[in-house]
Design an enzyme around this catalytic site. Structure first.
Site, mmCIF file in Angstrom:
data_model
loop_
_atom_site.group_PDB
_atom_site.id
_atom_site.type_symbol
_atom_site.label_atom_id
_atom_site.label_comp_id
_atom_site.label_asym_id
_atom_site.label_seq_id
_atom_site.Cartn_x
_atom_site.Cartn_y
_atom_site.Cartn_z
ATOM 1 N N TYR A 161 64.732 33.954 43.812
ATOM 2 C CA TYR A 161 65.930 35.017 44.052
ATOM 3 C C TYR A 161 66.607 35.004 42.938
ATOM 4 O O TYR A 161 67.247 36.225 42.700
ATOM 5 C CB TYR A 161 66.502 34.692 45.318
ATOM 6 C CG TYR A 161 67.945 35.278 45.645
ATOM 7 C CD1 TYR A 161 67.601 36.570 46.231
ATOM 8 C CD2 TYR A 161 69.003 34.858 45.443
ATOM 9 C CE1 TYR A 161 68.848 37.243 46.538
ATOM 10 C CE2 TYR A 161 70.354 35.599 45.693
ATOM 11 C CZ TYR A 161 70.127 36.778 46.324
ATOM 12 O OH TYR A 161 71.122 37.573 46.623
ATOM 13 N N LYS A 165 67.969 38.431 40.620
ATOM 14 C CA LYS A 165 69.129 38.970 40.424
ATOM 15 C C LYS A 165 69.506 38.871 38.662
ATOM 16 O O LYS A 165 70.712 39.715 38.419
ATOM 17 C CB LYS A 165 70.228 37.902 41.206
ATOM 18 C CG LYS A 165 69.949 38.181 42.723
ATOM 19 C CD LYS A 165 70.410 39.649 42.945
ATOM 20 C CE LYS A 165 70.022 40.022 44.338
ATOM 21 N NZ LYS A 165 70.271 41.447 44.774
HETATM 22 P P1 NAP Z 1 71.649 41.904 54.554
HETATM 23 O O1 NAP Z 1 72.878 41.679 55.573
HETATM 24 O O2 NAP Z 1 70.540 40.976 54.660
HETATM 25 O O3 NAP Z 1 71.291 43.263 54.508
HETATM 26 C C1 NAP Z 1 70.264 43.897 53.513
HETATM 27 C C2 NAP Z 1 69.914 45.249 53.427
HETATM 28 O O4 NAP Z 1 69.063 45.493 52.710
HETATM 29 C C3 NAP Z 1 69.749 45.833 54.982
HETATM 30 O O5 NAP Z 1 70.410 47.074 55.067
HETATM 31 C C4 NAP Z 1 68.081 45.961 54.880
HETATM 32 O O6 NAP Z 1 67.655 47.155 55.671
HETATM 33 C C5 NAP Z 1 67.971 46.471 53.266
HETATM 34 N N1 NAP Z 1 66.711 46.145 52.824
HETATM 35 C C6 NAP Z 1 66.301 44.866 52.635
HETATM 36 N N2 NAP Z 1 64.883 45.088 52.293
HETATM 37 C C7 NAP Z 1 64.640 46.470 51.866
HETATM 38 C C8 NAP Z 1 63.608 47.310 51.545
HETATM 39 N N3 NAP Z 1 62.379 46.752 51.149
HETATM 40 N N4 NAP Z 1 63.741 48.449 51.428
HETATM 41 C C9 NAP Z 1 65.009 49.134 51.909
HETATM 42 N N5 NAP Z 1 66.282 48.447 52.309
HETATM 43 C C10 NAP Z 1 66.100 47.194 52.492
HETATM 44 O O7 NAP Z 1 72.276 41.584 53.038
HETATM 45 P P2 NAP Z 1 73.701 41.309 52.197
HETATM 46 O O8 NAP Z 1 73.929 39.939 52.428
HETATM 47 O O9 NAP Z 1 74.562 42.477 52.905
HETATM 48 O O10 NAP Z 1 73.137 41.547 50.658
HETATM 49 C C11 NAP Z 1 73.077 42.812 50.219
HETATM 50 C C12 NAP Z 1 72.865 42.592 48.797
HETATM 51 O O11 NAP Z 1 74.011 41.825 48.233
HETATM 52 C C13 NAP Z 1 71.726 42.147 48.443
HETATM 53 O O12 NAP Z 1 71.226 42.675 47.152
HETATM 54 C C14 NAP Z 1 71.895 40.512 48.106
HETATM 55 O O13 NAP Z 1 70.865 39.764 47.268
HETATM 56 C C15 NAP Z 1 73.460 40.573 47.534
HETATM 57 N N6 NAP Z 1 74.286 39.321 47.735
HETATM 58 C C16 NAP Z 1 74.567 38.989 48.785
HETATM 59 C C17 NAP Z 1 75.227 37.716 48.858
HETATM 60 C C18 NAP Z 1 75.763 37.397 50.155
HETATM 61 O O14 NAP Z 1 76.642 36.117 50.091
HETATM 62 N N7 NAP Z 1 75.583 38.017 51.292
HETATM 63 C C19 NAP Z 1 75.843 37.199 47.535
HETATM 64 C C20 NAP Z 1 75.255 37.960 46.404
HETATM 65 C C21 NAP Z 1 74.680 38.843 46.606
HETATM 66 P P3 NAP Z 1 67.199 47.137 57.049
HETATM 67 O O15 NAP Z 1 68.013 46.166 58.200
HETATM 68 O O16 NAP Z 1 67.196 48.201 57.458
HETATM 69 O O17 NAP Z 1 65.859 46.303 56.820
#
Ligand code: NAP
Length: 253
Positions: A161, A165
């Site tokens: 992961y 990133k």
């Molecule tokens: P999340 O709640 O798990 O939501 C993920 C989103 O991505 C959902 O809308 C999902 O769509 C979509 N998705 C996943 N796989 C996909 C694919 N193959 N094609 C199209 N859409 C896809 O994630 P989040 O925590 O909001 O994170 C969003 C971004 O921020 C990610 O890139 C993550 O790595 C980054 N991030 C998160 C955190 C954290 O602490 N949460 C920290 C740093 C970075 P569906 O639900 O329709 O499948």
């Protein structure tokens, strides 16, 4: 006389991938609140995405939904080309869709490694390639990649992961250099520990330990990230490109 409001996005067309929940949802709602027409993208969460669309419209904003799997290059290209055709252009791309699969290196499966890279890296780059075709013509645009603090610091148990990133940083900086002469800016949002579905499986003990590592003493909210997204998408950020905007409570400085 009232001061002119900043960071308005009236008339802009924005695509936010993975906007059915979490950080993507917050970014979509924030961009729409500033006047952009937002395409709320999702993969499988149709009801959730429709809910985001309805929430935006209920507040007087403009939104529509669109589904494709970012790990499927053909489907991604076709869908984004279709969006550009329908709206005439695309002004803002927030490449946020992503997955995490954690585990120690010795137990890392090849299939998981491939899925992570196809989704988080190739998916984001293919979205940028398709979106910038329109931005090249209009000679303006904003591309925002969503990375992570662990892409910069590394984290035991998150080799694959974190690698995906970190890859986004190199991609964003390269695209920023390539397209600067067209007034297309390309930046990275690097969130720290944000409360979403992605982080909800942590135990209380894990959460407590993590918060201890955050100088500001709390987890981040999706609104914290969305505010930074609006800034990078705005005209006010037109002299900012190839940068990493960290929204991590001081976890990495
Ligand atoms: P999340 O709640 O798990 O939501 C993920 C989103 O991505 C959902 O809308 C999902 O769509 C979509 N998705 C996943 N796989 C996909 C694919 N193959 N094609 C199209 N859409 C896809 O994630 P989040 O925590 O909001 O994170 C969003 C971004 O921020 C990610 O890139 C993550 O790595 C980054 N991030 C998160 C955190 C954290 O602490 N949460 C920290 C740093 C970075 P569906 O639900 O329709 O499948």
């Amino acid at each position: 006389m009232a001061a002119p409001s900043m960071f308005r996005l009236d008339g802009k067309i924005a695509l936010v991938t993975g906007a059915s929940r979490g950080i993507g949802r917050a970014c979509a709602e924030a961009l729409a609140s500033q006047g952009a027409l937002v395409i709320v993208h999702y993969r499988s969460g149709e009801d959730a995405a429709k809910g985001v669309e309805a929430a935006i419209v209920a507040k007087g904003g403009k939104a529509e939904t669109c589904a494709f799997d970012v790990a499927d290059t053909g489907a991604t290209e076709t869908a984004i080309e279709g969006l550009i055709k329908r709206h005439g252009r695309l002004d803002i791309l927030v490449a946020n869709a992503g997955i995490s699969i954690d585990g120690l290196l010795l137990r890392l499966k090849d299939d998981d490694l491939d899925l992570l890279f196809h989704t988080n890296v190739r998916g984001a780059i293919v979205c940028a390639r398709a979106a910038t075709r329109s931005m090249m013509r209009t000679k303006r645009g904003r591309v925002i990649f969503v990375s992570s603090v662990v892409g910069e610091t590394g984290n035991g148990g998150q080799t694959a992961y974190a690698a995906t990133k970190a890859a986004l940083l190199g991609a964003a900086k390269s695209i920023a250099r390539e397209y600067a002469s067209r007034q297309i800016t390309v930046n990275v949002l690097s969130p720290g520990f944000i409360d979403t579905d992605m982080t909800s499986s942590m135990t209380d003990a894990q959460r407590e330990a993590l918060v201890k590592a955050v100088p500001l003493g709390r987890t981040g909210s999706t609104a914290d990230v969305a505010a930074a997204c609006v800034y990078l998408a705005s005209d006010e950020a037109s002299y900012v490109t190839g940068q990493v905007l960290r929204v991590n409570g001081g976890m990495y400085v």
